[in-house]
Write a protein that holds these residues in place. Sequence first.
Motif: not given
Length: 387
Positions: A320-336
């Motif tokens: 998993x990417x760090x972005x995917x892991x953060x999203x799964x944990x409910x943390x929204x990071x800026x992305x496009x």
Amino acid sequence: MTDMLVRPATRAGADPREGAWTDTIDGPLTCTAVVDVTHDVRTFTFAPPAGRLLRFLPGQYLTFSFVVDGRPVSRCYTISSAPTRPELLEITVKRVPGGVVSPWLHEHLRPGDVVEASGPCGQFSHELHPADSHLFLTAGSGITPAMSMLRTLCDTGAAADVVLVHCARTPDDIVYRSELAQLSARHGVAVAVLCEEDSPGEHWDGLRGRLDAAALRQVAPDLRRREVFTCGPPPFMAAVRELLEGEGGDPRRAHEESFVLEGAMSTGRSTADDPSTTDGRAAADSRAAADDHVGADRVAATYRLELRRSGRVVECDGESTILEAALRAGVTLPSSCEEGMCGTCKLTLLDGRVDMQHAGGIRPREVAQGKILPCCSTPLEDVVVDA
């Protein structure tokens, strides 16, 4: 890529603008002009940031941030102007029905308005693949990076043998039509335009239909010796790839940039008009790039991911990417784009190592400063990021 930039050739002698150049922008740009190119394509011109002249490679892109209906959105757009004319920064945008950003740009962005932009990024440039002869194959608004390269080649008086093949639906849809004619007449660029059908008010007497082997042989019988740059929608790219293979083209000399239009998106990503560059080489460049021992153990492992500013600690497996892991944990990071191209998700790696497989969305200088793109970075050990 920034470290590889060269100052555009202008004229002999000292550059009176020495000291006015910058390799990067990350802030506001003021729109200075809006010009219709076709019935659904417009060019937006911006003043260089704070009076500085941006040094970039023809074919590179900027990541723009807009506020549309109160919501921030990011999009990548190729700089369609040439680095030889640094007083102008232009993007050329096709209005996509049902899209989010392109209709907003056409309806709302006017001279005097200010937008946020960062970059430049991207590796789709003839300057990274020097050659005596070039073949540009484009469709629709995919002509924009080729146009930046063509303008540069003409401005610098390069002795290159250039063929441009552009595909449009109708004569009314030919982007930069009058300028293409000028490039052919004044600079010897061999321009061939294929239209699929007539316009309501114009019969097309030129090449008709979609690009096929017969048309390609007619306009570029020597394609095997040319450096080929292809840009357009994914179906066009796939067709060209098959054509080049069938005609014996050297894949090492074929470079691609695909544009995904907003209305064609089916993945739910917020990508729009985003350029994706491939050239047969992995676009890898990361702090962990030297670690070649990434194997099955990494896939099976689970690492600790600390998001320092939000105070969250989550688990992230090796796939998993760090972005995917953060999203799964409910943390929204800026992305496009979520493909390592636009740089929207860029953040600082505070501790640990990652494997980052990006596509030109981050510069070597930023990597050296500890920046990563979490959308394309997987952990190699426990990591801490500034998020």
